[in-house]
Design a protein around this motif. Structure first.
Motif, PDB file in Angstrom:
ATOM      1  N   GLN B  98      43.034 -19.976  17.727  1.00  0.00           N
ATOM      2  CA  GLN B  98      43.037 -20.863  16.555  1.00  0.00           C
ATOM      3  C   GLN B  98      43.840 -20.274  15.412  1.00  0.00           C
ATOM      4  O   GLN B  98      44.517 -20.976  14.671  1.00  0.00           O
ATOM      5  N   ALA B  99      43.718 -18.965  15.248  1.00  0.00           N
ATOM      6  CA  ALA B  99      44.313 -18.311  14.076  1.00  0.00           C
ATOM      7  C   ALA B  99      45.831 -18.215  14.165  1.00  0.00           C
ATOM      8  O   ALA B  99      46.507 -18.268  13.139  1.00  0.00           O
ATOM      9  N   ALA B 233      42.730 -10.576   8.809  1.00  0.00           N
ATOM     10  CA  ALA B 233      42.317 -11.545   7.782  1.00  0.00           C
ATOM     11  C   ALA B 233      42.311 -12.964   8.357  1.00  0.00           C
ATOM     12  O   ALA B 233      41.441 -13.780   8.021  1.00  0.00           O
ATOM     13  N   ALA B 234      43.268 -13.266   9.227  1.00  0.00           N
ATOM     14  CA  ALA B 234      43.307 -14.598   9.837  1.00  0.00           C
ATOM     15  C   ALA B 234      42.074 -14.822  10.721  1.00  0.00           C
ATOM     16  O   ALA B 234      41.466 -15.900  10.703  1.00  0.00           O
ATOM     17  N   CYS B 237      39.214 -15.506   8.540  1.00  0.00           N
ATOM     18  CA  CYS B 237      39.299 -16.857   7.977  1.00  0.00           C
ATOM     19  C   CYS B 237      38.731 -17.880   8.968  1.00  0.00           C
ATOM     20  O   CYS B 237      37.956 -18.760   8.588  1.00  0.00           O
ATOM     21  N   VAL B 238      39.090 -17.749  10.232  1.00  0.00           N
ATOM     22  CA  VAL B 238      38.539 -18.658  11.250  1.00  0.00           C
ATOM     23  C   VAL B 238      37.034 -18.471  11.365  1.00  0.00           C
ATOM     24  O   VAL B 238      36.260 -19.434  11.280  1.00  0.00           O
ATOM     25  N   ASN B 240      34.849 -17.268   9.327  1.00  0.00           N
ATOM     26  CA  ASN B 240      34.087 -17.695   8.156  1.00  0.00           C
ATOM     27  C   ASN B 240      34.199 -19.189   7.879  1.00  0.00           C
ATOM     28  O   ASN B 240      33.569 -19.698   6.961  1.00  0.00           O
ATOM     29  N   SER B 241      34.995 -19.878   8.700  1.00  0.00           N
ATOM     30  CA  SER B 241      35.012 -21.341   8.649  1.00  0.00           C
ATOM     31  C   SER B 241      34.156 -21.948   9.756  1.00  0.00           C
ATOM     32  O   SER B 241      34.070 -23.169   9.880  1.00  0.00           O
ATOM     33  N   ILE B 242      33.517 -21.105  10.554  1.00  0.00           N
ATOM     34  CA  ILE B 242      32.726 -21.566  11.707  1.00  0.00           C
ATOM     35  C   ILE B 242      31.281 -21.074  11.619  1.00  0.00           C
ATOM     36  O   ILE B 242      30.342 -21.840  11.831  1.00  0.00           O
ATOM     37  N   ASN B 243      31.103 -19.793  11.339  1.00  0.00           N
ATOM     38  CA  ASN B 243      29.780 -19.178  11.435  1.00  0.00           C
ATOM     39  C   ASN B 243      29.844 -17.850  10.687  1.00  0.00           C
ATOM     40  O   ASN B 243      30.573 -16.942  11.089  1.00  0.00           O
TER      41      ASN B 243
END
Lengths: 358, 358
Positions: B98-99, B233-234, B237-238, B240-243
């Motif tokens: 995803q990242a 960091a990427a 980011c993923v 911390n946008s999920i869980n």
């Protein structure tokens, strides 16, 4: 593109991730900021985890978390093919957004609610329409009747703590027969009525719950969802395209034990509810407006002193609560229900801060 | 659309999820089918988990799994901002897809490799180009020089067990300066050379590892990745946008303890490597072709008897191995390296099956 985001995919370059409540490492606080349970989990959970912490850790867990599904089935009287379990309800919600909402489609949720919903939506290219809660923070039920591709409702809502009954949800489900309605019941065990009995009637209803709050297992990461088999199969399709084993052996063992100790569960959630009512009364005595909460937190605002100042003052006094710098709710503090002693300390600290402002 | 998939989003309607190896519930097998470690994890892991299984489970874990990052930093000599930890390397890989890879872009990986890669790609709308391994299953390095938006290489590869050295990876990294190259080192601790020392030179390199195999913790779900801070960091980011909390308190505690018991780690992986060479020789004595493995499994083919028949026969004899009904490798069995006793039992059972075919 150069710099830090040089290799970032287009889908994440403009994301703002969710920010969880602070987990302090340096100092001992009275921690009323992340809606954790003030009591430990059932001793049977601890025993079960210790028993599972052995040589079998070399083996993969059951990919379907079958023992946990069996225990959920027994505890909630729901067949296993209507249950999904995951790594906390955040993960379950994330899977549900992927499973049920198309890229480019539009989902609706209240303007004031759990702030993870727009984060999921942004990651998965889903459009959000925010429906304003009433001035008294009640849910404007007819505003959710159709016109969207999905509905997400936290019930009780966060950070208000306010809940709607099953008739409101029935009306929303019936008005949205082609859209999945996710009811996020993270806080339901503290006095609200669950939508679980409705899943037989509505193939578009997904009810999501967690062990983090009422079962005092935030540190174990166990969430679950109920729905008709087609919805559950979709969640499994997403999960099995990401990670075959999201629940480790210890989470499965601990989760099963938590479900089996029904008496402990009832004892602790009753204690939290009693403390909540006692603390709400004490806050009102201090002049606070306190919303009617059916969750394990209170949402409270003082007419004379800004919430931000109280938040900072409490922190200095060693008490962490949560403050949202956000329109409509920046007058409020969200205060997790702790023990009676912790809530007494909170009220003493607030009284001192109010006194100092005079 | 009606039926089971009525409410499924377009992104999952045509997915085929990954199928993990069988986890038998009914019968006791010699289990050589999922590349688990035949030895238990370090006793220090068990102790650490038991100590962590207490009242603190009511608290959320550290969202960054900081104690685990600190222990990884110490164990691998890498600064914390170059390390990411997740719920098994499958989740880490899923976040990486995803990242780093745009929807509609094209990534390359070998035609014969870990079969989860195309599953991630399908979920995230990434195109796959499969590069055929040589007839001897070696990696055709120049075929990976450019022309794609991302590269994924399992090293050692699965299910062949064969590895390439850092120079081959350097060449691929240099030929793809604008694309992230993921090196999946799930099996690296059994004799291959890690690409970890290369991360300083290549901002496009992500090295992914796991505690499931060499640290005997498949049941605990701990994976991790190394890369320059922009890549890490990427991944955050993923995540911390999920869980916010993918690693529970017990996984963090157990993972730290596993890293701290370096002697145990070295002892066990040496044992597995010795047994692998001993078992490979025994299989060759039985007439098998055995690929040169640097993993904790062997990939073996018999010229006279179809692999499917051997797979079925072994199952009847109480021994589970893995068989892939897939072009080019359907003559092979993938056999996890167990204990010496388990491998002796395997060879006896295979000898009997070969004898019966004569």
């Amino acid at each position: 593109m150069s710099g830090t985001k040089r290799y970032w995919s287009s889908r994440i370059r403009d994301l703002t991730p969710y920010t969880p409540g602070e987990q302090p490492k340096d100092r001992q606080f009275i921690k009323l900021n992340t809606n954790e349970n003030p009591y430990p989990p059932s001793p049977r959970v601890t025993e079960a985890i210790r028993a599972a912490a052995g040589a079998d850790l070399r083996r993969y867990p059951d990919p379907d978390a079958t023992p946990l599904l069996e225990a959920l089935s027994r505890a909630y009287g729901v067949p296993q093919d209507r249950i999904f379990a995951g790594n906390g309800s955040d993960e379950v919600l994330s899977f549900a957004f992927q499973a049920f909402f198309d890229p480019g489609s539009t989902i609706v949720f209240p303007d004031i609610t759990y702030s993870f919903y727009p984060v999921y939506a942004n990651l998965y290219q889903i459009r959000c329409r925010r429906i304003p809660l009433g001035a008294d923070f009640t849910l404007p039920v007819p505003a959710f009747f159709g016109g969207s591709d999905g509905v997400v409702i936290a019930n009780p809502n966060a950070p208000t703590g306010m809940a709607v009954g099953p008739n409101a949800l029935r009306a929303i489900l019936e008005a949205n027969p082609r859209a999945v309605v996710i009811v996020d019941e993270a806080y339901v065990d503290f006095g609200a009525e669950s939508a679980l009995p409705l899943i037989g009637d509505y193939p578009n209803l997904l009810v999501v719950q967690t062990m983090s709050k009422s079962r005092a297992l935030a540190g174990l990461r166990v969430g679950f969802a109920f729905g008709q088999p087609g919805l559950i199969a979709a969640l499994n399709c997403v999960k099995n395209s990401i990670n075959s084993y999201t629940l480790d052996r210890l989470a499965i063992a601990g989760g099963v034990a938590a479900l089996e100790d029904r008496d402990y569960f009832d004892l602790r959630r009753r204690q939290v509810m009693e403390t909540r009512e006692r603390a709400a009364a004490a806050l009102r005595d201090l002049g606070f407006e306190v919303l009617p909460s059916q969750a394990n937190f209170l949402f409270a605002s003082h007419p004379a002193v800004p919430a931000r100042a109280l938040f900072d003052g409490l922190r200095e006094a060693g008490i962490l609560v949560r403050y949202f710098s956000q329109p409509r709710i920046d007058r409020f503090l969200r205060i997790t229900v702790g023990t009676d002693e912790e809530m007494d300390a909170l009220c003493r600290a607030l009284a001192a801060l109010l006194q100092a402002q005079k």
